[in-house]
Structure formats: structure tokens, C-alpha cells
Write a protein that holds these residues in place. Sequence first.
Motif, mmCIF file in Angstrom:
data_model
loop_
_atom_site.group_PDB
_atom_site.id
_atom_site.type_symbol
_atom_site.label_atom_id
_atom_site.label_comp_id
_atom_site.label_asym_id
_atom_site.label_seq_id
_atom_site.Cartn_x
_atom_site.Cartn_y
_atom_site.Cartn_z
ATOM 1 N N PHE A 49 0.806 -1.209 0.000
ATOM 2 C CA PHE A 49 0.000 0.000 0.000
ATOM 3 C C PHE A 49 0.846 1.269 0.000
ATOM 4 N N THR A 50 2.153 1.146 0.132
ATOM 5 C CA THR A 50 3.005 2.333 0.049
ATOM 6 C C THR A 50 3.409 2.626 -1.390
ATOM 7 N N ARG A 51 3.086 1.742 -2.300
ATOM 8 C CA ARG A 51 3.496 1.880 -3.701
ATOM 9 C C ARG A 51 2.630 2.920 -4.410
ATOM 10 N N VAL A 52 3.294 3.843 -5.124
ATOM 11 C CA VAL A 52 2.555 4.800 -5.963
ATOM 12 C C VAL A 52 2.638 4.403 -7.428
ATOM 13 N N GLY A 53 3.569 3.513 -7.743
ATOM 14 C CA GLY A 53 3.721 3.022 -9.106
ATOM 15 C C GLY A 53 4.831 1.995 -9.164
ATOM 16 N N GLN A 54 4.985 1.396 -10.321
ATOM 17 C CA GLN A 54 6.045 0.413 -10.497
ATOM 18 C C GLN A 54 6.442 0.360 -11.960
ATOM 19 N N VAL A 55 7.670 -0.114 -12.165
ATOM 20 C CA VAL A 55 8.174 -0.327 -13.510
ATOM 21 C C VAL A 55 8.604 -1.783 -13.579
ATOM 22 N N VAL A 56 8.154 -2.485 -14.607
ATOM 23 C CA VAL A 56 8.475 -3.892 -14.774
ATOM 24 C C VAL A 56 9.326 -4.022 -16.026
ATOM 25 N N LEU A 81 -3.639 -1.177 -10.437
ATOM 26 C CA LEU A 81 -2.624 -0.514 -11.251
ATOM 27 C C LEU A 81 -3.151 -0.230 -12.652
ATOM 28 N N THR A 82 -2.707 0.868 -13.226
ATOM 29 C CA THR A 82 -3.013 1.202 -14.610
ATOM 30 C C THR A 82 -1.690 1.275 -15.372
ATOM 31 N N MET A 83 -1.614 0.562 -16.500
ATOM 32 C CA MET A 83 -0.400 0.603 -17.310
ATOM 33 C C MET A 83 -0.351 1.896 -18.108
ATOM 34 N N LEU A 84 0.808 2.542 -18.104
ATOM 35 C CA LEU A 84 0.996 3.769 -18.868
ATOM 36 C C LEU A 84 1.334 3.415 -20.307
ATOM 37 N N ARG A 85 0.795 4.159 -21.231
ATOM 38 C CA ARG A 85 1.025 3.913 -22.658
ATOM 39 C C ARG A 85 2.303 4.600 -23.118
ATOM 40 N N GLY A 86 2.978 3.984 -24.046
ATOM 41 C CA GLY A 86 4.174 4.570 -24.615
ATOM 42 C C GLY A 86 5.287 3.552 -24.710
ATOM 43 N N VAL A 87 6.409 3.991 -25.254
ATOM 44 C CA VAL A 87 7.594 3.143 -25.369
ATOM 45 C C VAL A 87 8.597 3.620 -24.334
ATOM 46 N N PHE A 88 9.001 2.741 -23.462
ATOM 47 C CA PHE A 88 9.926 3.081 -22.392
ATOM 48 C C PHE A 88 11.121 2.146 -22.516
ATOM 49 N N ARG A 89 12.217 2.683 -22.992
ATOM 50 C CA ARG A 89 13.368 1.855 -23.351
ATOM 51 C C ARG A 89 14.298 1.533 -22.178
ATOM 52 N N ASN A 90 14.101 2.199 -21.042
ATOM 53 C CA ASN A 90 14.982 1.930 -19.904
ATOM 54 C C ASN A 90 14.267 2.270 -18.596
ATOM 55 N N TRP A 91 14.901 1.917 -17.504
ATOM 56 C CA TRP A 91 14.319 2.151 -16.182
ATOM 57 C C TRP A 91 14.015 3.630 -15.970
ATOM 58 N N GLU A 92 14.955 4.474 -16.365
ATOM 59 C CA GLU A 92 14.797 5.906 -16.123
ATOM 60 C C GLU A 92 13.551 6.468 -16.802
ATOM 61 N N ALA A 97 7.991 8.456 -16.134
ATOM 62 C CA ALA A 97 6.569 8.401 -16.481
ATOM 63 C C ALA A 97 5.719 8.193 -15.228
ATOM 64 N N VAL A 98 6.183 7.350 -14.303
ATOM 65 C CA VAL A 98 5.463 7.143 -13.049
ATOM 66 C C VAL A 98 5.445 8.439 -12.243
ATOM 67 N N LEU A 99 6.574 9.148 -12.197
ATOM 68 C CA LEU A 99 6.636 10.408 -11.456
ATOM 69 C C LEU A 99 5.709 11.451 -12.061
ATOM 70 N N ASP A 100 5.656 11.522 -13.376
ATOM 71 C CA ASP A 100 4.739 12.465 -14.038
ATOM 72 C C ASP A 100 3.286 12.173 -13.659
ATOM 73 N N TYR A 102 2.313 10.600 -10.978
ATOM 74 C CA TYR A 102 2.196 10.911 -9.542
ATOM 75 C C TYR A 102 1.975 12.406 -9.342
ATOM 76 N N ASP A 103 2.735 13.226 -10.060
ATOM 77 C CA ASP A 103 2.600 14.678 -9.940
ATOM 78 C C ASP A 103 1.213 15.145 -10.353
ATOM 79 N N THR A 104 0.638 14.490 -11.332
ATOM 80 C CA THR A 104 -0.698 14.842 -11.812
ATOM 81 C C THR A 104 -1.752 14.521 -10.744
ATOM 82 N N ARG A 105 -1.549 13.448 -10.010
ATOM 83 C CA ARG A 105 -2.501 13.014 -8.975
ATOM 84 C C ARG A 105 -2.427 13.852 -7.717
ATOM 85 N N THR A 106 -1.234 14.339 -7.390
ATOM 86 C CA THR A 106 -1.073 15.042 -6.108
ATOM 87 C C THR A 106 -1.289 16.520 -6.233
#
Length: 106
Positions: A49-56, A81-92, A97-100, A102-106
Motif C-alpha cells: 500500500f506504500t506503492r505509488v507506481g512500479q516499472v516492470v 494498477l493502470t499501465m501507462l502507454r508509450g515506449v519506455f526503453r529503460n528504467w529511467e 513516467a510514473v513520477l509524471d 504521480y505529480d498529476t494526482r497530487t
Amino acid sequence: MVFLDVSGIDRRVRNEVTKRGLFLVSPEEDDREVYVFVCTDPNPNDCGFTRVGQVVGTGTSGELCKPYVMDGRDTEPPVSLTMLRGVFRNWEDGIKAVLDAYDTRT
């Protein structure tokens, strides 16, 4: 079990996570996929429950990452969880994208 040493993630991205009061956690979850959780608590054993997002990603290099964000409301623990759309080539890219989101929600 596979996990990622999050200290290898670009420092600028880690600083963006820290600036928001969040933490990157990579628990040993699976033998094929690697998870990096963006959490409000640094404890890898308590990131539900502390998770705001994840990257797999598949493997520690994180090629073709799939980021997800919690879609629960702020008044109750997020549960899905909702999967974000787009191409994400690396962890960063996935973490940003998760931070963006998160910023929209807060």
C-alpha cells in the motif's frame, strides 16, 4: 529471484524521486521480470500500500520497461494498477513516467 540495484539508476532520476519524498525499491519477486517500485516507504517487505507506481522490465538492463501507476484515490489505499502507454526503453524513462503521473494526482 531477480532484483535491480537501484543505485545504478541515473542519479538525476533518483534525485527526482527523492525530491518528492519517495523511494525506489526493487524486491526479489520473480525469476523472469524485474520490478522497481516507486514507494512512500523504503522497506522492500512493506511496499504494497506504500506503492505509488512500479516499472516492470525483463532483466536488469530494463529494456522495454512497462510502467504502471496506482489508480486508487488519495482517501483510501490504492488497490489497482493502470499501465501507462508509450515506449519506455529503460528504467529511467519508466520511472519518469510514473513520477509524471504521480505529480498529476497530487
